[in-house]
Design a protein around this motif. Structure first.
Motif, short mmCIF file in Angstrom:
data_model
loop_
_atom_site.label_atom_id
_atom_site.label_comp_id
_atom_site.label_asym_id
_atom_site.label_seq_id
_atom_site.Cartn_x
_atom_site.Cartn_y
_atom_site.Cartn_z
N SER A 1 -2.22 2.97 6.45
CA SER A 1 -1.40 1.86 7.50
C SER A 1 -2.05 1.52 7.87
N ARG B 1 0.49 4.37 -3.33
CA ARG B 1 0.76 5.70 -2.92
C ARG B 1 1.58 6.38 -3.29
N ARG C 1 -11.30 1.29 -1.36
CA ARG C 1 -11.22 2.62 -1.25
C ARG C 1 -12.99 3.67 -0.82
N GLU D 1 1.28 6.56 -6.80
CA GLU D 1 0.31 7.40 -7.85
C GLU D 1 0.72 9.26 -7.31
N ARG D 2 1.19 9.50 -6.31
CA ARG D 2 1.76 10.78 -6.83
C ARG D 2 2.61 10.92 -7.06
N ASN E 1 -5.10 2.23 0.83
CA ASN E 1 -4.25 3.03 0.59
C ASN E 1 -3.24 3.13 2.14
N GLY F 1 0.28 -1.07 -0.02
CA GLY F 1 -0.30 -0.09 -0.02
C GLY F 1 0.54 1.10 0.09
N GLY F 2 2.13 1.01 0.55
CA GLY F 2 3.29 2.28 0.88
C GLY F 2 3.42 2.76 -0.70
#
Length: 410
Positions: free
Chosen positions: A239, A107, A174, A110-111, A237, A103-104
């Motif tokens: 923690s 993220r 999501r 995606e950025r 997404n 997930g990290g």
């Protein structure tokens, strides 16, 4: 010719007799039209109507989610049976570590402005393989913490056997976005709507601007971490720390639904605030129990110290309440924008918007800085005076008004 002239004269005579009636009918029609237009202008559209138009085609399909994911729970349990046993101990820790590490990475990618779509799809596919196992592990660990806090209940006719009801159920996905609407002249939550999680920035701005166009309302579209659907939606997404706290918070809503406090959730803003604040208090404590019971996982990272910026935000809320009560709407809105910029420049806290709808939505969580309600401190006091978390919940779950909550102090 003479006869023809006489006929024309007769027609003119009859017309003359009907002319006053026609004029009267025309005047009546005009008056009715003016009245209808006047009533239309004097009856502005309701916030629900404005929201319906502004969000057409953007709603989150709650019914479809429930059907699809209740089936997902059954298939997940079936998969665990096929494997022979559920993940336990070190195996469970590895699954959670891998899931949230992916997930990290997702993220971060995606950025990135030049994100590799293929690499992103590959990471999501890897995480999807672990999803059901991670959900079942979270459910078991959170359920164990709730049992340890004495929130299970005895089963009638089963010799003292106890059950945690409803079963803890988590769906890592999501979450939808949420739209909140408040009047401009006071901070009050008029309505909320769950919207598609896929909304882009332009769509968000369009929705807010459409609702605010006639100057009566304030609108705010927010990202959220979870929703008390069943199974509970928990942000995939986030923690591990956030997922545990959100899942515990949402399960508390499931639990309270079967008691007077939860059943009265929508009856008033105060009862909604009591519900949300109880869920916050319980969710935080249950999360701490989960972390203590699984020390093999990395300890939750310390949260940054936000005491100064929280104090600024809380003071802003109180100042806004005063300004709006005095009818100084423009001053209140100018102050919110001024403080928004101050929080970004001086405290590193960035808010897309600070407006009446922002505070109306965030303020229902009574122990957070966006709230000016006395309910948060009151519930914190009651928790501190309770012998255990279970005792605290047993007392507040029966509450159906602020007066009954205050009576618990005595």
């Amino acid at each position: 010719m003479i006869r023809s002239g006489m006929d024309a004269s007769g027609v003119r005579g009859r017309a003359a007799r009907w002319l006053p009636l026609a004029a009267l009918a025309l005047a009546a029609a005009v008056a009715i039209a003016v009245l209808i237009l006047g009533l239309t202008r004097q009856s502005p559209r309701s916030p629900d109507d404005l929201v319906a138009d502004a969000t057409s085609g953007e709603h989150f399909n709650l019914g479809r989610f429930e059907v699809e994911h209740l089936l997902g729970i059954l298939f997940g349990e079936a998969g665990a049976l096929i494997r022979g046993q559920a993940d336990r101990g070190a195996d469970a820790d590895r699954v959670l570590e891998q899931y949230f590490a992916l997930g990290g990475e997702i993220r971060a990618l995606e950025r990135a402005p030049d994100a590799d779509a293929g690499a992103l799809a590959d990471l999501r596919a890897q995480r999807r393989i672990l999803e059901n196992r991670a959900e079942r592990i979270l459910e078991r660990r959170i359920a164990a913490a709730f049992r340890a806090a004495d929130l299970s209940r005895p089963l009638p006719w089963f010799g003292g056997q106890e059950i945690l009801w409803p079963p803890v159920a988590v769906e890592l996905t999501r979450p939808p976005r949420v739209l909140a609407v408040s009047p401009r002249d006071e901070i009050r939550l008029l309505t909320t709507r769950l919207l598609s999680p896929d909304l882009g920035d332009e769509q968000v701005h369009r929705i807010e601007a459409s609702i605010e166009a006639d100057g009566r309302f304030s609108a705010f579209v927010d990202r959220i971490g979870g929703v008390a659907t069943y199974p509970a939606i928990v942000f995939d997404n986030g923690s591990y720390t956030a997922a545990v706290a959100i899942a515990a918070h949402e399960w508390m809503h499931h639990y309270l639904y079967f008691y007077p406090l939860g059943a009265a959730f929508f009856e008033s803003d105060d009862l909604r605030t009591i519900n949300e604040t109880v869920a916050d208090i319980v969710g935080d404590e249950i999360a701490a129990l989960v972390f203590a019971a699984s020390p093999q996982l990395a300890a939750p990272a310390e949260r940054p110290d936000r005491s100064e910026s929280d104090a600024v935000l809380n003071q802003l809320r109180r100042d806004i309440d005063v300004l709006l009560a005095e009818g100084r709407i423009a001053e209140a809105e100018a102050l919110m924008e001024e403080v928004r910029l101050e929080l970004a420049a001086g405290h590193g806290r960035f808010f897309r918007r600070l407006n009446q709808a922002f505070f109306a939505f965030k303020g229902v969580y009574g122990d957070r800085p966006e709230s000016s309600s006395p309910i948060g401190p009151l519930l914190r006091e009651l928790r501190a005076r309770s012998d255990s978390l279970g005792d605290f919940v047993a007392s507040v779950r029966e509450v159906e008004s602020v007066a009954e909550l205050q009576a618990l102090r005595h």
